[in-house]
Scaffold this motif. Structure first.
Motif, mmCIF file in Angstrom:
data_model
loop_
_atom_site.group_PDB
_atom_site.id
_atom_site.type_symbol
_atom_site.label_atom_id
_atom_site.label_comp_id
_atom_site.label_asym_id
_atom_site.label_seq_id
_atom_site.Cartn_x
_atom_site.Cartn_y
_atom_site.Cartn_z
ATOM 1 N N GLY A 1 9.185 32.841 -12.687
ATOM 2 C CA GLY A 1 10.500 32.266 -12.927
ATOM 3 C C GLY A 1 11.197 31.982 -11.616
ATOM 4 N N TYR A 2 11.972 30.899 -11.590
ATOM 5 C CA TYR A 2 12.688 30.538 -10.372
ATOM 6 C C TYR A 2 13.860 31.501 -10.125
ATOM 7 C CZ TYR A 2 10.092 26.137 -10.816
ATOM 8 O OH TYR A 2 9.104 25.197 -10.933
ATOM 9 N N ARG B 1 16.336 34.214 -12.789
ATOM 10 C CA ARG B 1 17.215 35.201 -12.140
ATOM 11 C C ARG B 1 18.138 34.444 -11.193
ATOM 12 N NH1 ARG B 1 15.463 40.816 -13.637
ATOM 13 N NH2 ARG B 1 13.332 40.465 -14.405
ATOM 14 N N GLN B 2 19.373 34.954 -11.066
ATOM 15 C CA GLN B 2 20.347 34.215 -10.277
ATOM 16 C C GLN B 2 21.362 35.170 -9.662
ATOM 17 O OE1 GLN B 2 21.822 30.873 -12.539
ATOM 18 N NE2 GLN B 2 21.711 29.644 -10.689
ATOM 19 N N VAL B 3 21.658 34.928 -8.396
ATOM 20 C CA VAL B 3 22.811 35.538 -7.750
ATOM 21 C C VAL B 3 23.988 34.599 -7.986
ATOM 22 C CG1 VAL B 3 23.832 36.303 -5.578
ATOM 23 C CG2 VAL B 3 21.399 36.700 -6.027
ATOM 24 N N LEU B 4 25.056 35.100 -8.568
ATOM 25 C CA LEU B 4 26.176 34.253 -8.985
ATOM 26 C C LEU B 4 27.147 34.080 -7.818
ATOM 27 C CD1 LEU B 4 26.900 35.703 -12.551
ATOM 28 C CD2 LEU B 4 25.012 34.243 -11.759
ATOM 29 N N SER B 5 27.258 32.856 -7.326
ATOM 30 C CA SER B 5 28.124 32.576 -6.186
ATOM 31 C C SER B 5 29.556 32.327 -6.653
ATOM 32 C CB SER B 5 27.606 31.354 -5.415
ATOM 33 O OG SER B 5 26.323 31.613 -4.887
ATOM 34 N N LEU B 6 30.494 32.968 -5.979
ATOM 35 C CA LEU B 6 31.916 32.857 -6.292
ATOM 36 C C LEU B 6 32.608 32.129 -5.155
ATOM 37 C CD1 LEU B 6 32.417 36.518 -7.580
ATOM 38 C CD2 LEU B 6 31.898 34.467 -8.942
ATOM 39 N N ILE B 7 33.459 31.175 -5.520
ATOM 40 C CA ILE B 7 34.118 30.314 -4.551
ATOM 41 C C ILE B 7 35.320 31.034 -3.944
ATOM 42 C CG2 ILE B 7 35.743 29.221 -6.140
ATOM 43 C CD1 ILE B 7 33.588 27.357 -3.544
ATOM 44 N N THR B 8 35.797 30.533 -2.808
ATOM 45 C CA THR B 8 36.993 31.072 -2.172
ATOM 46 C C THR B 8 38.204 30.918 -3.085
ATOM 47 O OG1 THR B 8 36.148 30.567 0.030
ATOM 48 C CG2 THR B 8 38.526 30.851 -0.176
#
Length: 418
Positions: free
Chosen positions: A87-88, A122-129
């Protein structure tokens, strides 16, 4: 897509909260970072790959060992020569399907489904400024999701500790110097879910914050910076282990002012992110990255809410974005505002358009990102390692069309998502 997106979101969310099943796939062409093998099979149970191989008799024995009857065709998935890959794994993405990972629990479910449907297991969830209190609330949402579902690896803060001159699509009103008190506040809110944070090391407290985050088990990333070569080296020596979307939002390569890129390339400790959409980085530079940072180039998407959606008006945090021809730009100043890329498309472009080997392209979308956080070995977050098709690794599997590199069937930790 025969199902509605609402039904897909519901089905994927339910599957990830359920128990893993038994999986037996045969007749595949396996592609992962260790190479290519034909006539390949894999057997998994309880979310873990138990057996792999190419021998038919061994396959039958492996099936029986997990309680499957190899003579029962309803129990066996015939790959018929399709590609079998891990899986990516996307370690830098902000959303999809009109939602961002900043949009609360429901927004996370929807945005994750958009990526999972296309093979990102699977994913690391990026949060914006955003204002600090908003970022803390968003971190707490990610932390809660990690307790509910195995596909959420944690959070990435892209901000607020960025250089004003290289802010890109981040709100300038929310940018900060990473003084120790702010670092402590974010770490407390994250409660162990923070995986990486992008920092401009030349900020007054840039290097000290890199040390502070690294000491807390976070992987700092050099990016959105105005750093020169020496400052970038100091950032990596202080504990930064990632370069955020290399080539973008930083000083470029120059023969007398080398900038931060060579500092990352020459340091074997550093994973370099790369957005392979043909827009953020031109194709020759994508190919170059694989030559000067082999096995350390990780495909990321930097995908925003418009991913897998029509062109139109969207939001990135509080900022207005227009998407035209799949390219996202801020309404206010035309700055690039993330991408609409999927890892499925990044791998396809690499193999079919750029001639990058399938092994290298798949590695960039799987094992490289896992290795950046130590997830290529047993760890407290994923439990079983991820990023390869091998006994003992999590049963994160994709069956993909070999002609088009279009993802068909998807499993995450033994749970069928598509």
């Amino acid at each position: 897509m025969s199902q509605s997106r609402e039904q897909i979101v519901s089905d994927i969310t339910a599957a990830l909260k359920g128990e893993p099943g038994r999986i037996a796939i045969r007749g595949a062409r396996k592609v992962d970072a260790r190479g290519v093998q034909d006539h390949y099979w894999v057997v998994a149970s309880d979310g873990v790959i138990r057996y792999t191989g190419t021998d038919d008799e061994a396959f039958e024995s492996a099936c029986r060992s997990v309680g499957l009857d190899p003579a029962d065709e309803s129990c066996i998935i015939e790959a018929d020569g399709r590609l079998l890959t891990p899986g990516y794994i996307d370690i830098h993405a902000h959303g999809s399907w009109e939602k961002s990972f900043d949009d609360g629990p429901d927004g996370i479910d929807i945005a994750r489904a958009g990526h999972a449907w296309h093979g990102t297991t699977r994913q690391v969830l990026s949060l914006i400024t955003n204002p600090i209190d908003v970022m803390c609330a968003n971190l707490r949402n990610v932390r809660a999701k990690m307790d509910e579902r195995p596909d959420v690896l944690g959070a990435h803060l892209e901000g607020p500790f960025l250089a004003m001159a290289r802010k890109g699509a981040h709100d300038p009103e929310c940018l900060k110097d990473p003084v120790p008190e702010l670092v402590d506040e974010l770490l407390e809110a994250a409660d162990g879910c923070l995986r990486q944070i992008t920092i401009a090391p030349e900020l007054p407290h840039g290097l000290s914050s890199i040390r502070q985050f690294a000491a807390a088990g976070v992987v700092p990333a050099v990016g959105h910076c105005d750093a020169d070569y020496d400052m970038a080296r100091r950032g990596f020596d202080a504990g930064a282990g990632i370069m955020t979307h290399m080539f973008n939002a930083m000083n470029g390569l120059h023969h007398r002012k080398p900038g931060p890129i060579p500092a990352a390339v020459e340091d074997p400790r550093v994973t370099v992110e790369l957005i392979n959409d043909g827009f953020h980085v031109d194709d020759p530079m994508v190919s170059l990255s694989f030559r000067f940072a082999p096995h350390r180039t990780a495909f990321v998407t930097d995908a925003m809410a418009a991913t897998d959606c029509p062109d139109g008006a969207y939001k990135l945090g509080a900022l207005d974005v227009n998407v035209i021809d799949g390219h996202a730009r801020l309404v206010s100043n035309g700055a690039i505002a993330g991408s609409t890329l999927l890892l499925e498309h990044a791998v396809r472009r690499a193999v079919l358009d750029l001639g990058i080997s399938p092994v290298d392209a798949v590695e960039a979308a799987t094992l490289t990102g896992a290795r950046a956080f130590g997830y290529d070995r047993p760890n407290p977050v994923t439990g079983d390692p991820i990023g390869l098709i091998a006994p003992g690794f999590a049963a994160d599997l994709l069956l993909t069309d070999p002609a088009t590199w279009t993802v068909g069937e998807v499993w995450c930790a033994g749970r069928k998502l598509r």
